[in-house]
Design a protein around this motif. Structure first.
Motif, PDB file in Angstrom:
ATOM      1  N   MET A  39      -2.895  19.631   3.102  1.00 32.45           N
ATOM      2  CA  MET A  39      -1.618  19.899   3.736  1.00 32.45           C
ATOM      3  C   MET A  39      -0.927  18.574   3.960  1.00 32.45           C
ATOM      4  N   ASP A  40       0.402  18.558   3.920  1.00 35.72           N
ATOM      5  CA  ASP A  40       1.025  17.283   4.264  1.00 35.72           C
ATOM      6  C   ASP A  40       0.930  17.104   5.780  1.00 35.72           C
ATOM      7  N   VAL A  41       1.066  15.844   6.213  1.00 34.38           N
ATOM      8  CA  VAL A  41       0.728  15.525   7.594  1.00 34.38           C
ATOM      9  C   VAL A  41       1.673  16.202   8.584  1.00 34.38           C
ATOM     10  N   ASP A  42       2.942  16.391   8.210  1.00 37.37           N
ATOM     11  CA  ASP A  42       3.883  17.023   9.128  1.00 37.37           C
ATOM     12  C   ASP A  42       3.479  18.467   9.418  1.00 37.37           C
ATOM     13  N   ARG A  43       3.083  19.170   8.332  1.00 41.06           N
ATOM     14  CA  ARG A  43       2.708  20.576   8.495  1.00 41.06           C
ATOM     15  C   ARG A  43       1.379  20.683   9.252  1.00 41.06           C
ATOM     16  N   ALA A  44       0.439  19.830   8.916  1.00 45.64           N
ATOM     17  CA  ALA A  44      -0.859  19.863   9.597  1.00 45.64           C
ATOM     18  C   ALA A  44      -0.677  19.623  11.093  1.00 45.64           C
ATOM     19  N   CYS A  45       0.194  18.682  11.452  1.00 47.95           N
ATOM     20  CA  CYS A  45       0.429  18.388  12.860  1.00 47.95           C
ATOM     21  C   CYS A  45       1.090  19.553  13.567  1.00 47.95           C
ATOM     22  N   SER A  46       2.055  20.170  12.916  1.00 50.27           N
ATOM     23  CA  SER A  46       2.753  21.260  13.587  1.00 50.27           C
ATOM     24  C   SER A  46       1.812  22.457  13.755  1.00 50.27           C
ATOM     25  N   GLU A  47       0.922  22.712  12.787  1.00 50.47           N
ATOM     26  CA  GLU A  47      -0.023  23.829  12.928  1.00 50.47           C
ATOM     27  C   GLU A  47      -1.061  23.536  14.001  1.00 50.47           C
ATOM     28  N   ALA A  48      -1.420  22.259  14.166  1.00 50.05           N
ATOM     29  CA  ALA A  48      -2.429  21.901  15.159  1.00 50.05           C
ATOM     30  C   ALA A  48      -1.801  21.653  16.530  1.00 50.05           C
TER      31      ALA A  48
ATOM     32  N   LYS B  32       0.846  -1.182   0.000  1.00 51.69           N
ATOM     33  CA  LYS B  32       0.000   0.000   0.000  1.00 51.69           C
ATOM     34  C   LYS B  32       0.885   1.237   0.000  1.00 51.69           C
ATOM     35  N   LYS B  33       0.443   2.260  -0.689  1.00 54.31           N
ATOM     36  CA  LYS B  33       1.230   3.490  -0.682  1.00 54.31           C
ATOM     37  C   LYS B  33       0.827   4.408   0.468  1.00 54.31           C
ATOM     38  N   LYS B  34      -0.361   4.209   0.990  1.00 55.30           N
ATOM     39  CA  LYS B  34      -0.842   5.099   2.068  1.00 55.30           C
ATOM     40  C   LYS B  34      -0.663   4.431   3.426  1.00 55.30           C
ATOM     41  N   PRO B  35      -0.168   5.159   4.401  1.00 53.76           N
ATOM     42  CA  PRO B  35      -0.047   4.585   5.737  1.00 53.76           C
ATOM     43  C   PRO B  35      -1.410   4.429   6.388  1.00 53.76           C
ATOM     44  N   SER B  36      -1.528   3.473   7.314  1.00 54.71           N
ATOM     45  CA  SER B  36      -2.808   3.238   7.955  1.00 54.71           C
ATOM     46  C   SER B  36      -3.103   4.282   9.030  1.00 54.71           C
ATOM     47  N   ASN B  37      -2.106   4.630   9.806  1.00 53.19           N
ATOM     48  CA  ASN B  37      -2.328   5.664  10.809  1.00 53.19           C
ATOM     49  C   ASN B  37      -1.013   6.305  11.249  1.00 53.19           C
ATOM     50  N   TYR B  38      -1.163   7.417  11.980  1.00 50.72           N
ATOM     51  CA  TYR B  38       0.002   8.126  12.487  1.00 50.72           C
ATOM     52  C   TYR B  38      -0.026   8.084  14.008  1.00 50.72           C
ATOM     53  N   THR B  39       1.150   7.993  14.611  1.00 48.62           N
ATOM     54  CA  THR B  39       1.218   7.944  16.068  1.00 48.62           C
ATOM     55  C   THR B  39       1.646   9.303  16.601  1.00 48.62           C
ATOM     56  N   TRP B  40       1.170   9.628  17.804  1.00 50.38           N
ATOM     57  CA  TRP B  40       1.571  10.895  18.409  1.00 50.38           C
ATOM     58  C   TRP B  40       1.669  10.741  19.925  1.00 50.38           C
ATOM     59  N   GLY B  41       2.268  11.730  20.563  1.00 52.28           N
ATOM     60  CA  GLY B  41       2.420  11.723  22.014  1.00 52.28           C
ATOM     61  C   GLY B  41       3.751  11.129  22.445  1.00 52.28           C
ATOM     62  N   THR B  42       3.892  10.882  23.741  1.00 53.56           N
ATOM     63  CA  THR B  42       5.133  10.359  24.302  1.00 53.56           C
ATOM     64  C   THR B  42       4.872   8.962  24.856  1.00 53.56           C
ATOM     65  N   LEU B  43       5.855   8.082  24.681  1.00 50.48           N
ATOM     66  CA  LEU B  43       5.687   6.699  25.140  1.00 50.48           C
ATOM     67  C   LEU B  43       5.822   6.623  26.664  1.00 50.48           C
ATOM     68  N   ASP B  44       4.863   5.958  27.316  1.00 49.83           N
ATOM     69  CA  ASP B  44       4.945   5.675  28.755  1.00 49.83           C
ATOM     70  C   ASP B  44       5.777   4.399  28.922  1.00 49.83           C
ATOM     71  N   ILE B  45       7.023   4.586  29.389  1.00 47.86           N
ATOM     72  CA  ILE B  45       7.970   3.461  29.470  1.00 47.86           C
ATOM     73  C   ILE B  45       7.429   2.340  30.367  1.00 47.86           C
ATOM     74  N   ASP B  46       6.877   2.719  31.546  1.00 42.19           N
ATOM     75  CA  ASP B  46       6.398   1.702  32.481  1.00 42.19           C
ATOM     76  C   ASP B  46       5.292   0.845  31.855  1.00 42.19           C
ATOM     77  N   ASP B  47       4.388   1.518  31.145  1.00 42.87           N
ATOM     78  CA  ASP B  47       3.294   0.827  30.465  1.00 42.87           C
ATOM     79  C   ASP B  47       3.850  -0.144  29.407  1.00 42.87           C
ATOM     80  N   PHE B  48       4.829   0.346  28.641  1.00 43.59           N
ATOM     81  CA  PHE B  48       5.442  -0.474  27.584  1.00 43.59           C
ATOM     82  C   PHE B  48       6.127  -1.705  28.178  1.00 43.59           C
ATOM     83  N   ILE B  49       6.924  -1.504  29.253  1.00 42.11           N
ATOM     84  CA  ILE B  49       7.647  -2.617  29.883  1.00 42.11           C
ATOM     85  C   ILE B  49       6.649  -3.638  30.452  1.00 42.11           C
ATOM     86  N   GLN B  50       5.591  -3.119  31.057  1.00 40.88           N
ATOM     87  CA  GLN B  50       4.580  -4.018  31.621  1.00 40.88           C
ATOM     88  C   GLN B  50       3.952  -4.884  30.529  1.00 40.88           C
ATOM     89  N   LYS B  51       3.657  -4.250  29.381  1.00 42.95           N
ATOM     90  CA  LYS B  51       3.018  -5.001  28.289  1.00 42.95           C
ATOM     91  C   LYS B  51       3.969  -6.028  27.668  1.00 42.95           C
TER      92      LYS B  51
END
Lengths: 85, 112
Positions: free
Chosen positions: B11-20, A5-24
């Motif tokens: 918008m590409d995803v990097d720019r959209a994320c940084s603006e949001a 597939k050329k399109k990714p399924s999803n994007y991840t964001w935020g910071t990883l909780d190390i304790d949660d990861f180690i527990q899992k």
């Protein structure tokens, strides 16, 4: 090639909780994780698995020596621990 | 697709994320394969580039400096080891999981 597939399924964001990861990963049978604090985050050593995971605030890098099943297991757990959109 | 000031724009995803104000969390994987291929690493990289380009006809498979190959976010780097073998590092982001794991599998099964 057709299945790629050329399109990714999803994007991840935020910071990883190390304790949660180690527990899992422990629940999944990986019990030899050693966590070290580095200059920009954490380094997780899985000695028996010959694998190193470098965790920073906005990135995680998994160095896995060729064991695809282990890599996919770690990927699944990591995706469970992060926010997605 | 982003709604902004009552209008919509692409918008590409990097720019959209940084603006949001969303902090993306980038995931990357690296796996290493050892090959027995005498000669300079640049020659090995050329052979691997031809092999990958032959399989991935719809993709841009670029030979880059330092005995490396890139396909989207997938980077393949050839290094010589102390015992004159080649280490091939294959690295990719989670967004290119299918492409990255496909190339890793291709290189792992090469010559089997």
């Amino acid at each position: 090639e057709d299945v790629l597939k050329k399109k990714p399924s999803n994007y991840t964001w935020g910071t990883l909780d190390i304790d949660d990861f180690i527990q899992k990963i422990t629940q999944e049978g990986i019990t030899d994780a050693k966590v070290e604090q580095g200059p920009n985050g954490y380094i997780i050593h899985l000695q028996n698995e010959d694998t190193l995971i470098q965790v920073e605030d906005h990135s995680t890098h998994i160095y896995c020596e060729g064991d695809e099943q282990l890599r996919l297991k770690l990927r699944n757990i990591l995706l469970q621990c992060l926010n997605k959109f | 697709l982003v709604m902004k000031e009552n209008s919509m724009c692409l918008m590409d995803v990097d720019r959209a994320c940084s603006e949001a104000g969303v902090n993306r969390h980038q995931i990357r994987f690296t796996s290493t394969i050892t090959l027995d291929d005498p000669g300079p690493p640049s020659r090995t990289a050329e052979k691997l580039q031809q092999l990958i380009a032959g399989r991935l006809k719809d993709w841009s498979v670029q030979l880059t400096e330092g005995s490396s190959i890139s396909v989207e976010s997938v980077l393949i780097k050839v290094e010589t080891t102390e015992d004159d073998q080649k280490n091939v590092l294959v690295s990719w982001t989670n967004q290119d999981e299918e492409l990255g794991s496909y190339i890793l599998e291709l290189l792992q099964n090469m010559g089997r």
